[in-house]
Each structure stands twice: as C-alpha cells, then as structure tokens.
Write a protein that holds these residues in place. Structure first.
Motif, PDB file in Angstrom:
ATOM      1  N   ASP A 122       0.824  -1.207   0.000  1.00  4.59           N
ATOM      2  CA  ASP A 122       0.000   0.000   0.000  1.00  4.59           C
ATOM      3  C   ASP A 122       0.862   1.263   0.000  1.00  4.59           C
ATOM      4  O   ASP A 122       0.454   2.306  -0.532  1.00  4.59           O
ATOM      5  N   TYR A 123       2.044   1.177   0.580  1.00  4.09           N
ATOM      6  CA  TYR A 123       3.004   2.285   0.534  1.00  4.09           C
ATOM      7  C   TYR A 123       3.314   2.623  -0.927  1.00  4.09           C
ATOM      8  O   TYR A 123       3.361   3.810  -1.308  1.00  4.09           O
ATOM      9  N   ILE A 124       3.510   1.596  -1.750  1.00  4.12           N
ATOM     10  CA  ILE A 124       3.794   1.799  -3.172  1.00  4.12           C
ATOM     11  C   ILE A 124       2.616   2.497  -3.853  1.00  4.12           C
ATOM     12  O   ILE A 124       2.792   3.439  -4.636  1.00  4.12           O
ATOM     13  N   MET A 129       0.221   7.538  -6.226  1.00  7.92           N
ATOM     14  CA  MET A 129      -0.763   8.609  -6.162  1.00  7.92           C
ATOM     15  C   MET A 129      -0.082   9.959  -5.974  1.00  7.92           C
ATOM     16  O   MET A 129      -0.485  10.967  -6.565  1.00  7.92           O
ATOM     17  N   ALA A 130       0.972   9.984  -5.165  1.00  8.25           N
ATOM     18  CA  ALA A 130       1.712  11.226  -4.944  1.00  8.25           C
ATOM     19  C   ALA A 130       2.352  11.715  -6.243  1.00  8.25           C
ATOM     20  O   ALA A 130       2.344  12.915  -6.542  1.00  8.25           O
ATOM     21  N   ILE A 131       2.892  10.773  -7.034  1.00 12.63           N
ATOM     22  CA  ILE A 131       3.487  11.144  -8.319  1.00 12.63           C
ATOM     23  C   ILE A 131       2.424  11.706  -9.254  1.00 12.63           C
ATOM     24  O   ILE A 131       2.634  12.706  -9.945  1.00 12.63           O
ATOM     25  N   ALA A 132       1.247  11.063  -9.281  1.00  9.94           N
ATOM     26  CA  ALA A 132       0.158  11.514 -10.146  1.00  9.94           C
ATOM     27  C   ALA A 132      -0.327  12.910  -9.747  1.00  9.94           C
ATOM     28  O   ALA A 132      -0.649  13.738 -10.608  1.00  9.94           O
ATOM     29  N   ASP A 136       6.288  16.974  -9.760  1.00 10.82           N
ATOM     30  CA  ASP A 136       7.555  17.556  -9.328  1.00 10.82           C
ATOM     31  C   ASP A 136       8.252  16.692  -8.277  1.00 10.82           C
ATOM     32  O   ASP A 136       9.473  16.770  -8.107  1.00 10.82           O
ATOM     33  N   ARG A 137       7.458  15.882  -7.553  1.00  9.87           N
ATOM     34  CA  ARG A 137       8.022  15.000  -6.526  1.00  9.87           C
ATOM     35  C   ARG A 137       8.478  13.658  -7.091  1.00  9.87           C
ATOM     36  O   ARG A 137       8.955  12.793  -6.349  1.00  9.87           O
ATOM     37  N   CYS A 138       8.332  13.502  -8.391  1.00  7.85           N
ATOM     38  CA  CYS A 138       8.549  12.199  -9.027  1.00  7.85           C
ATOM     39  C   CYS A 138       9.886  11.544  -8.667  1.00  7.85           C
ATOM     40  O   CYS A 138       9.904  10.369  -8.287  1.00  7.85           O
ATOM     41  N   PRO A 139      11.031  12.227  -8.764  1.00  4.43           N
ATOM     42  CA  PRO A 139      12.308  11.555  -8.461  1.00  4.43           C
ATOM     43  C   PRO A 139      12.366  10.970  -7.050  1.00  4.43           C
ATOM     44  O   PRO A 139      12.833   9.843  -6.858  1.00  4.43           O
ATOM     45  N   LYS A 140      11.878  11.714  -6.060  1.00  8.54           N
ATOM     46  CA  LYS A 140      11.903  11.224  -4.674  1.00  8.54           C
ATOM     47  C   LYS A 140      10.975  10.033  -4.500  1.00  8.54           C
ATOM     48  O   LYS A 140      11.350   9.010  -3.911  1.00  8.54           O
ATOM     49  N   ASP A 141       9.753  10.156  -5.015  1.00 10.27           N
ATOM     50  CA  ASP A 141       8.780   9.078  -4.844  1.00 10.27           C
ATOM     51  C   ASP A 141       9.163   7.839  -5.651  1.00 10.27           C
ATOM     52  O   ASP A 141       8.954   6.709  -5.203  1.00 10.27           O
ATOM     53  N   GLU A 142       9.726   8.044  -6.834  1.00  3.83           N
ATOM     54  CA  GLU A 142      10.219   6.910  -7.611  1.00  3.83           C
ATOM     55  C   GLU A 142      11.296   6.165  -6.830  1.00  3.83           C
ATOM     56  O   GLU A 142      11.320   4.930  -6.796  1.00  3.83           O
ATOM     57  N   GLY A 143      12.187   6.934  -6.204  1.00  9.24           N
ATOM     58  CA  GLY A 143      13.252   6.315  -5.416  1.00  9.24           C
ATOM     59  C   GLY A 143      12.714   5.494  -4.261  1.00  9.24           C
ATOM     60  O   GLY A 143      13.246   4.418  -3.948  1.00  9.24           O
ATOM     61  N   ASP A 144      11.645   5.976  -3.637  1.00 10.14           N
ATOM     62  CA  ASP A 144      11.039   5.244  -2.519  1.00 10.14           C
ATOM     63  C   ASP A 144      10.386   3.952  -2.994  1.00 10.14           C
ATOM     64  O   ASP A 144      10.451   2.923  -2.310  1.00 10.14           O
ATOM     65  N   ILE A 145       9.732   3.988  -4.166  1.00  8.68           N
ATOM     66  CA  ILE A 145       9.109   2.776  -4.712  1.00  8.68           C
ATOM     67  C   ILE A 145      10.172   1.726  -4.999  1.00  8.68           C
ATOM     68  O   ILE A 145      10.042   0.554  -4.620  1.00  8.68           O
TER      69      ILE A 145
END
Length: 201
Positions: A122-124, A129-132, A136-145
C-alpha cells in the motif's frame, strides 16, 4: 529534531488522535524505516480519513500547531518557529483508501513505540498517487518505490508485513496513468531470472 524528540512528539499527537477515535497509520520515512530502511527525518507523516478533519484540526491547534496548507487529500501542520517539527496528514476518502488503513498492522518499535503502519504494498500505491498528484516530486517518490522493491528482493522486510502483492497495485497504476512507469520500477529490481515465486507476486 533529535532522535528522541521525534518519537515523543509522535506519541503526543497519536495519543490525542486515539483519544478522539481518529484512525491513523504511519506512512512516509517512518514507515520506510520500519520496513528495514532507516532514514533520517524530522517530519511525521500520517494517513487518516478525511471525514475526521475537524477533529484533527482541533487536536493539532490544541497541541500548538498551525495548518499552513490544506487540500482534500492532505494537510500540512507546523509549530511556532518549527520547534515541534512538521506533521503531514494524507487523507483517504474512499472505501479503497479506508481498506489501506484497515490493512495496517500494529508495530512495536523500541524507539518509535507502538503504532499502526501501512503495508509496504500500500506504501507503493500511495507513492504512485503522490506522483500523479505532484509530478515535481517524481524523483523522490520513484526512489522510494524502488527502495521498497529492493527491500522485498533482499528479504529484509519483517515477516509481520504481508508479501508483496503487485497485482493489487496495478489497477491503481492504471488509474493514475502510471502502469508503464510501475513496470519499469519493478523490472529495474526483479528480472526474468529471479525466483519471484518467493515474493508471492
């Protein structure tokens, strides 16, 4: 924020939420740390239901916090001069979101205390959803996934969390227009030669 200050503030805030019968679950860096990837953070990220906003707002104000940004999906609080650190709330407003809260498990950690934590799968979904919502947060959230996928591959996520259920994530990725991206993240860590059966995909 010192290492001891964060859990103390977390306890004060969550004790108040529990008293008001507001459900919550740890997300963000705190959840990631409990999956097996400790990361320094001075902020607290919580998942809860949007319908409890008035109770949450009142509670946070009583604790000395001010809301400086609020949308339907999240709210950000900070204390005067930042002495208590920032607290971000992410709101779920659908049955699917409430199911994410229900799937949370109670984790007792020596430093952070006893708190519900969302499942890594569910974290993923929340990260997608945060990326969508904010590319602008894409690099950080991608890294977390990718980091969560790596934790699953290494087998370091504690057994009290459920196995990776990528099939549960795909419908959300489709909805957010990120199915291809998700597959790229997945393929970056898991390869055809891997024995992915052990991950119950």
């Amino acid at each position: 924020m010192t290492s001891q200050k964060l859990p103390n503030i977390l306890k004060i805030v969550t004790d108040s939420l529990t008293k008001d019968q507001v459900p919550y679950s740890l997300i963000g860096a705190l959840a990631l740390g409990l999956y097996g990837l400790p990361r320094f953070t001075a902020d607290i990220d919580l998942l809860t239901e949007g319908r409890f906003w008035s109770l949450i707002s009142g509670t946070m104000e009583r604790l000395g916090y001010t809301c400086y940004q609020k949308t339907k999906s999240f709210a950000q609080f900070d204390s005067e001069l930042g002495v208590l650190g920032k607290i971000d709330f992410m709101f779920v407003n659908t049955q699917e979101g409430r199911d994410i809260l229900k799937r949370s498990i109670l984790v007792n950690n020596e430093l952070m205390g006893n708190h519900p934590v969302i499942q890594p799968t569910d974290y993923i979904t929340l990260k997608l959803m945060a990326i969508a919502n904010n590319p602008d947060r894409c690099p950080k959230d991608e890294g977390d996934i990718v980091a969560v996928f790596e934790l699953y591959k290494k087998g370091v996520i504690p057994d009290n969390f459920t196995a990776l259920d990528i099939d549960r994530v795909y419908p959300f990725a489709e909805r957010f227009g990120l199915r291809k991206k998700l597959q790229e993240y997945f393929d970056k860590i898991f390869h055809a030669s891997d024995d992915i059966g052990s991950f119950e995909l």
